[in-house]
Design a protein around this motif. Structure first.
Motif, short mmCIF file in Angstrom:
data_model
loop_
_atom_site.label_atom_id
_atom_site.label_comp_id
_atom_site.label_asym_id
_atom_site.label_seq_id
_atom_site.Cartn_x
_atom_site.Cartn_y
_atom_site.Cartn_z
N MET A 1 -67.38 -4.58 20.19
CA MET A 1 -67.42 -5.17 18.86
C MET A 1 -67.92 -4.21 17.78
SD MET A 1 -68.72 -9.05 19.69
CE MET A 1 -68.59 -9.52 17.95
N ARG B 1 -67.68 -8.59 23.43
CA ARG B 1 -67.21 -9.96 23.64
C ARG B 1 -66.44 -10.02 24.95
NH1 ARG B 1 -64.38 -10.55 19.27
NH2 ARG B 1 -65.70 -11.98 18.09
N ARG C 1 -63.86 -12.33 27.18
CA ARG C 1 -62.92 -13.46 27.14
C ARG C 1 -62.03 -13.43 28.37
NH1 ARG C 1 -61.04 -13.52 20.76
NH2 ARG C 1 -62.65 -14.95 20.01
N VAL D 1 -71.05 -13.00 24.06
CA VAL D 1 -71.07 -12.37 22.74
C VAL D 1 -72.47 -11.78 22.61
CG1 VAL D 1 -70.78 -12.59 20.27
CG2 VAL D 1 -69.44 -14.01 21.78
N GLY E 1 -74.75 -14.34 20.16
CA GLY E 1 -74.11 -15.57 20.59
C GLY E 1 -74.99 -16.61 21.24
N GLN F 1 -68.53 -17.47 19.88
CA GLN F 1 -67.71 -16.26 19.92
C GLN F 1 -66.96 -16.05 18.62
OE1 GLN F 1 -65.24 -16.23 23.51
NE2 GLN F 1 -66.82 -14.96 24.43
N ALA G 1 -69.31 -14.60 15.60
CA ALA G 1 -70.16 -13.42 15.83
C ALA G 1 -70.03 -12.39 14.72
CB ALA G 1 -69.81 -12.79 17.17
#
Length: 374
Positions: free
Chosen positions: A178, A273, A275, A294, A298, A340, A343
């Motif tokens: 990120m 992150r 996913r 996150v 998060g 998420q 963020a």
């Protein structure tokens, strides 16, 4: 469900919480943890929202309040140390009259481990080497312990999950950088002032000093593209990266970099992150940061605790593991998904990219009403 032996990988926040609730429901949990003991470093974390009833039912809230940081204000300073903004936080935070608690992550992990240890087996200084599942169970080999067979395996082993890599695929398929890295370390002695979180920004960089009971902590958070050759276990590399990133920074940064260079207890990693299209594959599932990280922004610890109880209840109440995993994922994605998606807003506020962005953030901070920072 009839499957009762459960291997949990990771003894941070999610793992011991899940072990506690599984034992309460009649399962036989085993927790394997790579570290030799519980990690003491890391950012201060909040126990709030859906985690509060979990902690209260586990009986750990008095212990968490005793370890609370008791931060009551957020103070922003410039390169000379002059205060440019100060925002009050709830003065009663961490006390019986204010339910939400902020505390060092290590203290939370210790409290959860103590709650779970009588009902679970813990294997420290070990990790999973291979996983091989069939219709009836999962054969597991370890780096140190002898091979064993379990009915289910749950990965609660964080951003760099071994279980996710072995059962779902390579980390690069699921983890997105990120644009930030974070380092944290404990400092000698208490914070000064004792109840203020102090922030210093230069463009793309933040240094924070955070109060705790008896020992302050420092955090370095900075913007950077993904670093080629980054090894999340190479402490020497981490120290070099942070030192280079903060070259020429003002305020107390040179002093703090000296302490970082001498630190034996340093946490450093990418802000990322995680996913996945699904959190379960056969008899293997993921929980906490391994499933939906996150990092830093998060509410990861609170979500991990809430998800652990949700998963344990689903396994206890559903007739089979497949239905239990589907129910857990459906319920918990409703909590994790919004965190998420939001963020990026926290990133812009905490680590502005430019001097103009810092000035705008500081002006906004001076206009925040009392208590907004909490």
């Amino acid at each position: 469900m009839t499957s009762r032996s459960v291997l949990i990988s990771g003894a941070g926040v999610a793992g011991p919480t899940l072990a506690y609730w599984l034992a309460r429901h009649g399962f036989q949990p085993t927790v394997v943890e790579r570290s030799r003991d519980l990690r003491s470093s890391g950012n201060p974390v909040d126990v709030r929202g859906p985690a509060l009833p979990v902690a209260e039912e586990m009986g750990v809230m008095p212990r968490l309040r005793d370890a609370a940081t008791q931060a009551t204000a957020l103070r922003v300073v410039d390169a000379s140390g002059r205060q440019v903004a100060r925002v009050s936080m709830p003065a009663a935070r961490g006390t019986a009259g204010y339910r939400e608690v902020e505390l060092p992550r290590g203290d939370l992990a210790i409290a959860l481990h103590e709650a779970a240890r009588d009902g679970a087996e813990f294997l420290f200084d070990d990790t999973i080497a291979t996983l091989r599942q069939d219709a009836d169970g999962v054969d597991v080999t370890f780096e140190r312990a002898e091979a064993r067979r379990f009915d289910l395996v749950i990965g609660t082993d964080g951003l760099h999950s071994t279980v996710r890599r072995l059962a779902f695929g390579p980390e690069s398929d699921f983890v997105t950088h990120m644009g930030l890295y974070v380092a944290t370390l404990p400092l000698d002695g208490p914070a000064d002032p004792p109840h203020d979180v102090v922030l210093y920004n230069s463009p793309g960089r933040l240094v924070a000093l955070h109060p705790s009971r008896g020992q302050a902590g420092a955090a370095f958070i900075f913007r950077s593209p993904a670093i080629a050759g980054f090894d999340h276990r190479d402490t020497g590399q981490h120290k070099r990266i942070v030192t280079e990133a903060y070259a020429g920074a003002g305020w107390r940064v040179p002093e703090l970099l000296e302490r970082l260079g001498e630190a034996g207890d340093l946490y450093f990693d990418s802000v990322s992150r995680v996913r996945l299209p699904a959190w379960a594959r056969g008899r293997i599932a993921l929980l906490g940061d391994a499933a939906s990280c996150v990092s830093l922004f998060g509410d990861g610890s609170s979500l991990a605790m809430a998800g652990a109880r949700t998963l344990a209840r689903a396994l206890a109440e559903e007739s089979g593991h497949a239905g239990a995993f589907r129910r857990y994922e459906s319920e918990h994605r409703a909590l994790a998904g919004p965190k998420q998606r939001n963020a990026g807003r926290s990133t812009a506020l905490l680590v502005p990219r430019t001097r103009l962005g810092i000035a705008a953030r500081n002006l906004a901070a001076r206009l925040w009403p009392s208590g907004q920072a909490g």
